[in-house]
Design an enzyme around this catalytic site. Structure first.
Site, PDB file in Angstrom:
ATOM      1  CD  GLU A 191      -3.124  -0.580   2.177  1.00  0.00           C
ATOM      2  OE1 GLU A 191      -4.306  -0.794   1.871  1.00  0.00           O
ATOM      3  OE2 GLU A 191      -2.775  -0.159   3.280  1.00  0.00           O
ATOM      4  CB  CYS A 234       0.225   6.600  13.320  1.00  0.00           C
ATOM      5  SG  CYS A 234       1.802   6.286  14.084  1.00  0.00           S
TER       6      CYS A 234
END
Length: 411
Positions: free
Chosen positions: A125, A383
């Protein structure tokens, strides 16, 4: 509300077999080759040696300035030469399996790359984070990771393989395609183009993997990305994040020269050994020494230290004091990253009040310490939680991907 586009169909065993056969017949890509490598490849393909320098200049422009992905679009190259190039090489983009757009504008792409040798196709990704005045692309360097950082979801996925320089650059090129960020080029079908202006101004090597465990391919990709005759990204707008592979930190400064970010997360060796196990090999004293000696440090070229805030683990005022002491004298910025929980983790995010107290102390000591606002949570792009399931291709279905991406990024 987020938007998701599934851009492929399910893989079957027959399709996987075709992937394997195709990998054995795959043509080399010109993308990701250095000029020297491209020269050797063109000569081997039959380009007269006296023409090679000119042809490289033409190809470099078409690949990295105009962003073409088909030799037929290279209009100042003869038809015969274009046919010869297409016979020997490829410049095709990877398959875009899925594109997701968060309500905050963050975008996440799932890319599929063909197998290498006898391996399977892999998926990774990339995440695009738009902000006022800039757009940052978070890029992966490996499929999986070897570091097993205890708070990081990516660390629960075993390393499948390193990405090549082509695959690293392909993330940037394809993202620019889909953002309409190449001049005079049609965007792909289904792409949703944001507002005017250059879309990708910064790149950060903060996706899947440890970039410095794939040093040569990362180096080649970043030198091409910063080449003034092509993609032309300033090295001050490229940030490489490492968990602390000390020998390659020195090499990064000497051979690449981009901005450096350190996944620090603890200021005591006994805790960092648990949170970031590479600390057992390269403890804090060695890591900080390498940071102090990084070339060109100044208030304009600071090291970014990433610090995930874990409740009752590393978020005390004593930790803040030790952090300031540890970094004393290093031009630095400290990104405080609220922890994003993921299934199976035992960690919790620090209370917001405690994060602010921590930040206030560090700020008062003279260090910028922004608290990163999580981006793209609704599309699993925040995150420390990137995790591809590409190493587990289901027998008759396409790969499923569950991912989150570091949102702290360089200037």
């Amino acid at each position: 509300m987020s938007i998701s586009f599934d851009l492929t169909i399910d893989d079957t065993r027959d399709q996987l077999a075709r992937h394997a056969r195709a990998s054995l017949e795959a043509k080399p890509s010109l993308i990701g080759m250095s000029r020297e490598e491209m020269a050797a490849a063109l000569i081997a393909a039959g380009v007269p040696e006296r023409q090679v320098k000119m042809r490289i200049s033409q190809l470099w422009h078409w690949l990295y300035v105009r962003g073409v992905s088909d030799f037929a679009d290279m209009r100042n190259i003869s038809k015969d030469l274009r046919a010869m190039l297409a016979q020997h090489f490829t410049i095709a983009r990877p398959e875009v399996v899925e594109e997701q757009i968060s309500q905050d504008g963050t975008r996440k792409w799932l890319f599929r790359f063909p197998p290498r040798g006898a391996g399977r196709p892999v998926e990774i990704e990339s995440v695009y984070i738009p902000e006022e005045g800039r757009g940052t692309l978070c890029i992966s360097s490996q499929v999986g990771c070897t570091l097993t950082c205890s708070f990081c979801h990516t660390g629960t996925q075993k390393l499948v393989r390193n990405l090549t320089s082509e695959e690293i650059l392909a993330q940037l090129l394809t993202a620019r395609d889909r953002l309409g960020d190449f001049p005079d080029k049609d965007t792909p079908d289904g792409a949703m183009v944001p507002a005017e202006g250059r879309k990708i101004t910064n790149i950060v090597m903060m996706g899947m993997g440890e970039p410095l465990y794939n040093f040569e391919e990362v180096k080649k990709a970043l030198l091409i990305a910063s080449d003034g005759d092509g993609l032309s990204l300033s090295k001050r707008r490229i940030t490489l994040s490492t968990s602390g592979v000390v020998p390659e930190i020195y090499r990064t400064g000497d051979e690449i020269g981009v901005m450096l970010a350190i996944s620090l997360h603890a200021v005591r060796d006994e805790l960092r050994d648990i949170l970031v196990p590479i600390n057992k090999k390269y403890p804090l004293a060695e890591l900080i020494k390498a940071c102090r000696e990084y070339p060109g440090l100044s208030n304009a070229k600071r090291i970014t230290f990433e610090y995930v805030m874990l409740k009752d683990i590393n978020d005390s005022l004593d930790d803040a004091k030790l952090l300031v002491k540890l970094l004393q004298g290093i031009p630095a910025k400290i990104n405080l990253i609220p922890f994003n929980p993921w299934p199976g983790t035992n960690y919790q995010c620090s209370d917001w009040e405690q994060i602010e107290k921590f930040a206030d102390y560090v700020n008062a000591a003279g260090y910028a310490s922004p608290i990163r606002t999580p981006r793209g949570r609704d599309i699993l792009a925040a995150c420390g939680q990137l995790k591809s399931e590409s190493e587990r291709l289901r027998k008759s279905e396409r790969l499923a991907l569950e991912a989150m991406m570091i949102a702290g990024h360089g200037e």
